[in-house]
Every structure is written in C-alpha cells, then in structure tokens.
Write a protein that holds these residues in place. Sequence first.
Motif, mmCIF file in Angstrom:
data_model
loop_
_atom_site.group_PDB
_atom_site.id
_atom_site.type_symbol
_atom_site.label_atom_id
_atom_site.label_comp_id
_atom_site.label_asym_id
_atom_site.label_seq_id
_atom_site.Cartn_x
_atom_site.Cartn_y
_atom_site.Cartn_z
ATOM 1 N N ASP A 152 9.492 -40.412 -16.182
ATOM 2 C CA ASP A 152 10.645 -40.714 -15.380
ATOM 3 C C ASP A 152 11.889 -40.266 -16.243
ATOM 4 O O ASP A 152 12.662 -39.479 -15.686
ATOM 5 N N ILE A 153 11.866 -40.290 -17.737
ATOM 6 C CA ILE A 153 12.907 -39.937 -18.297
ATOM 7 C C ILE A 153 13.185 -38.627 -18.315
ATOM 8 O O ILE A 153 14.473 -37.975 -18.214
ATOM 9 N N VAL A 154 11.973 -37.902 -18.513
ATOM 10 C CA VAL A 154 12.071 -36.178 -18.472
ATOM 11 C C VAL A 154 12.661 -35.864 -17.130
ATOM 12 O O VAL A 154 13.278 -34.912 -17.042
ATOM 13 N N ARG A 155 12.220 -36.396 -16.027
ATOM 14 C CA ARG A 155 12.564 -36.133 -14.749
ATOM 15 C C ARG A 155 14.317 -36.309 -14.666
ATOM 16 O O ARG A 155 15.011 -35.375 -14.087
ATOM 17 N N LEU A 156 14.663 -37.522 -15.097
ATOM 18 C CA LEU A 156 16.127 -37.859 -15.053
ATOM 19 C C LEU A 156 16.886 -36.612 -15.842
ATOM 20 O O LEU A 156 18.092 -36.432 -15.346
ATOM 21 N N MET A 157 16.329 -36.526 -17.040
ATOM 22 C CA MET A 157 17.073 -35.368 -17.759
ATOM 23 C C MET A 157 17.261 -34.183 -17.173
ATOM 24 O O MET A 157 18.136 -33.452 -17.234
ATOM 25 N N GLN A 158 15.913 -33.744 -16.391
ATOM 26 C CA GLN A 158 16.329 -32.602 -15.581
ATOM 27 C C GLN A 158 17.184 -32.660 -14.597
ATOM 28 O O GLN A 158 17.818 -31.394 -14.301
ATOM 29 N N TRP A 159 17.045 -33.695 -13.727
ATOM 30 C CA TRP A 159 18.080 -33.989 -12.734
ATOM 31 C C TRP A 159 19.623 -33.836 -13.248
ATOM 32 O O TRP A 159 20.549 -33.117 -12.804
ATOM 33 N N MET A 160 19.760 -34.559 -14.449
ATOM 34 C CA MET A 160 21.251 -34.404 -14.851
ATOM 35 C C MET A 160 21.691 -32.962 -15.277
ATOM 36 O O MET A 160 22.727 -32.721 -15.140
ATOM 37 N N GLY A 161 20.792 -32.375 -15.974
ATOM 38 C CA GLY A 161 20.881 -30.896 -16.382
ATOM 39 C C GLY A 161 21.354 -30.086 -15.389
ATOM 40 O O GLY A 161 22.157 -29.233 -15.197
ATOM 41 N N GLU A 162 20.505 -30.199 -14.033
ATOM 42 C CA GLU A 162 20.955 -29.752 -12.547
ATOM 43 C C GLU A 162 22.120 -29.916 -11.990
ATOM 44 O O GLU A 162 22.845 -29.121 -11.223
ATOM 45 N N HIS A 163 22.590 -31.294 -12.413
ATOM 46 C CA HIS A 163 23.758 -31.685 -11.465
ATOM 47 C C HIS A 163 25.038 -31.919 -12.382
ATOM 48 O O HIS A 163 25.857 -32.533 -11.686
ATOM 49 N N THR A 164 25.033 -31.511 -13.344
ATOM 50 C CA THR A 164 26.333 -31.654 -14.073
ATOM 51 C C THR A 164 26.912 -30.237 -14.273
ATOM 52 O O THR A 164 26.316 -29.215 -14.503
ATOM 53 N N ARG A 165 28.306 -30.207 -14.408
ATOM 54 C CA ARG A 165 29.116 -29.071 -14.615
ATOM 55 C C ARG A 165 29.535 -28.654 -16.105
ATOM 56 O O ARG A 165 29.561 -27.825 -16.543
#
Length: 245
Positions: A152-165
């Motif tokens: 789940d941490i890996v998924r959250l890191m991926q999400w954060m990378g995709e949704h931050t400017r």
Amino acid sequence: MQGFVKNKFMIKLYHRSDAKECIDDPQVDARTLRQTYNQVKRINVYTLGYWPTMSAVGYFLARYGRNRKIKIMDIGCGDGETLRRIDNYARHRNYSLELTGIDLNPEVISAAIEVTTTEINFIHGDILDNDRGETYDLIISSLTMHHFTDQDIVRLMQWMGEHTRVGWFISDLHRHGFAYYFIKYFNKLCGFNHLVCHDAPLSVARGFRHQEWIDLITRAGTNLNHIKISWYPNFRYGIRYEKSI
C-alpha cells in the motif's frame, strides 16, 4: 510475522511488525478516539514530532510559495493538527495556501472540522478512491505510512508522484530499540490511555529503517536522484521528493 523478537532483556526489531494498532479499529468509540488524538498531540509536542514536516513545508514554501497560492494535501490528516500548524505558519509569513486533509476515519474528520476555525478542507475517505482529477503543489503524510503494508505504501507513493506538481514529503518513525522503549515507558509514566500505551511502541515496531525506504521508493518507480532521505534526532525519517520543474 510480528516483526520483532523478545528476550528477557530487549526487543530486536528485525522486520516491520504486522500487528494491528488499536486506533485503526473502526469499532473504537468516538470519545476514546478523540481522547487518544489529544494525547498523541501532546506526545508529538514533547517529542518534536511536528519538526520534520514543518521543516519540509518551510523548505517548499520558500522555494515555490511566493506570489501564488500553494495547494497542499495531507494524507492521513487525523484531527488536522498538522494542517492547523501549517496554516498558522503560512499566515505569519504571508503565504497563500489552500489546505486539504483526508482520513479514513469519519469520527476523526468530524473532530477536525469541529476544532478548526480557519478555512481548511477535510475529506473522509481513501485517497486512492477520491482521485477527482485533483493535483496539488505539495502532498504530505506525517506518521501515517507505518499504518500500511509495504504494498500500500508503494501505491501511495505512486499516487503522490502522479498528483503533485512540486513534490511530496513523508515523515515517519525510525524502527529502533531506544525509540521503542522510550515511548513505551514515557506513555505509562504520563498516564495516557490504553490505546496510546498499546499503539505507541507498536507504531515504532511498524516503523522503518533507511534501506527499507530505498527499497520502497525503488519499487514505486520513483527516481532516487529526486529523493532526499533525512534522519532526525527524534527518531524520525523524512523523505522528500522534489520534481524538476
């Protein structure tokens, strides 16, 4: 696997514990939950728990926050204390912020809304299910990742990378024997409730070591050249990801 081995004299924290924290039980009553979060805030003050995140926010605002509004998302915001501190920091330095917090627990979000007097948006839900196409300048997560599995941490890191400017920042616990025993006996000495006394040392046992962060970041596909991992003397790690913009 519990992730730690006990003997007569000490605990050896070889791996992250997978034991469940009481605070993650949806059956915990609202009164106990709010009392627990109030006591956790006291612990964070005593142990400088807000230090890593506030330092990172200060860094990002100094680099990117002048002359425009900065959108910040806090994943696992709890009762909103970190966002309130960020809001106060920004107001005293004339930064313009749009702050949003999200948490899985509806009672905690209700508490956050009740005690927050400034304009901070709080959302109940799972960040991975509340995409809404939103992007943020900065995404933070303070003392939340240890509640999750590595996957789940890996998924959250991926999400954060995709949704931050601009970037993201994670602050979490260093899995270390000194931190484990200190918080265990400190909480008992302070007379905190049973949830805090149970969960605080377990949180350390669910925490991380330096190489584990590198492994998780690599699994998430995040460029290590854009990552800075810092260790803080209060046994926290800060992981800062900064995009090239």
